[in-house]
Enzyme design. Structure first.
Site, PDB file in Angstrom:
ATOM      1  N   ASP A 116       4.167  -1.514   6.228  1.00  0.00           N
ATOM      2  CA  ASP A 116       2.965  -0.813   5.765  1.00  0.00           C
ATOM      3  C   ASP A 116       2.522   0.185   6.830  1.00  0.00           C
ATOM      4  OD1 ASP A 116       1.851  -2.335   7.769  1.00  0.00           O
ATOM      5  OD2 ASP A 116       0.278  -3.213   6.522  1.00  0.00           O
ATOM      6  N   LYS A 131       8.340  -2.744  -0.237  1.00  0.00           N
ATOM      7  CA  LYS A 131       7.291  -3.364   0.568  1.00  0.00           C
ATOM      8  C   LYS A 131       6.640  -4.510  -0.193  1.00  0.00           C
ATOM      9  CE  LYS A 131       3.046  -2.007   0.913  1.00  0.00           C
ATOM     10  NZ  LYS A 131       1.786  -1.257   1.144  1.00  0.00           N
TER      11      LYS A 131
END
Length: 328
Positions: free
Chosen positions: A214, A196
């Site tokens: 997220d 991420k």
């Protein structure tokens, strides 16, 4: 009460009220008749409210009915619906951007690591002091951990984050000449850096497409039934397959912006959502337009945003810069 009945009731009450007024203008002599006419006029107002409420309920019901895609949605239909949602989001948030303040890849990398388990706002309020004292990877690599911990304390988990940012700074200094690498396989080897974080850096500092999966992204793609996967890596693969690779970075911004402003975790503002006709989860949140409007956040609700130094396009759209640490 149906819309038609409510409308007839309003019409009838209005006609009676008009008759009473005409009688009064001709000098109707009986007080009793005047009193009855006044009472009929008073009844018109509740009837109007009832009609308005019925119209609102009908509109909400139609919106909800339109929001339910077929249970057995084909792959082609899913792709079309997903891409239409992204097009709608692009119109609503043409100024979508990463909500972490940064001036170079190193600052973005550190800020993204610090954003774990806290808000971008808190990170943005903290990093100015950090980067003023340690502007380069070499500076942060040689820092006193206790001094760094004191700066990072407001972000939470400050000891672990201190180890990560000092560790990745040492790795950058020793292995990459003090420069942030532009490859996924190199970034994920750095302390505290996962996929991420790597995609945030690649997409926004190097212009290389990537999906930022997220908590907001995960919540919304599940509500939209883009995928039933729970693992972030599998979500990334499933959603990525619905869009051209060139769309991934801005798609992430669009989805995250929408999750922060309208499609909240606890109480989504369904009644103020432009995606209602396309959303299978419409109705999970507040559907009344007026009540939903009060749930909007950031520039949509007139509140300060996440960045202390947001892009000009965001300010032009009504966004308000976040206050510095300790202000207000």
């Amino acid at each position: 009460m149906s819309v038609e009945k409510a409308a007839k009731k309003v019409t009838g009450a209005t006609e009676v009220a008009g008759t009473a007024e005409e009688g009064a203008s001709r000098g109707a002599p009986e007080d009793g008749a005047a009193a009855r006419s006044a009472g009929q006029v008073k009844k018109a107002a509740p009837a109007k409210r009832a009609a308005a409420t019925a119209v609102k309920k009908t509109a909400v019901a139609k919106k909800a009915a339109a929001a339910k895609p077929p249970r057995e949605e084909s792959r082609t239909a899913l792709v079309r619906r997903a891409r239409r949602i992204d097009r709608e989001l692009a119109e609503v948030y043409p100024y979508a951007h990463p909500e972490l303040d940064f001036e170079n890849p190193f600052q973005l990398l550190v800020a993204t690591v610090l954003s774990a388990q806290t808000t971008d706002l808190r990170v943005n309020q903290t990093t100015p002091a950090l980067f003023a004292k340690y502007p380069t990877p070499e500076d942060l690599a040689a820092a006193d951990p206790e001094e760094v911990e004191e700066i990072l304390r407001p972000t939470g988990f400050f000891r672990a984050k201190t180890r990560s940012v000092i560790g990745l700074s040492k790795a950058l200094s020793e292995e990459f000449g003090g420069e942030v690498p532009g490859r996924l396989e190199d970034l994920v080897k750095l302390p505290g850096v996962g996929r991420k974080t790597a995609f945030v850096v690649l997409g926004n500092a190097f212009g290389r497409p990537g999906l930022t999966v997220d908590t907001h992204f995960q919540r919304l793609v599940h509500r939209w039934r883009w995928t039933a996967e729970k693992d972030p890596d599998k979500i990334e693969a499933a959603v990525g397959a619905l869009f051209p690779k060139s769309d991934w970075t801005m798609l992430s911004h669009h989805v995250i912006f929408h999750g922060r402003r309208i499609c909240h975790a606890r109480k989504p503002a369904c009644g103020a959502c432009p995606l209602a006709p396309l959303c299978p989860a419409y109705g999970e949140g507040e559907t009344d337009p007026e009540k939903a409007q009060k749930l909007l956040k950031y520039e949509k609700g007139g509140f300060p945003g996440q960045r202390l130094k947001p892009p000009q396009a965001y300010l032009d759209a009504g966004g308000i810069p976040a206050p510095p640490l300790g202000a207000g």
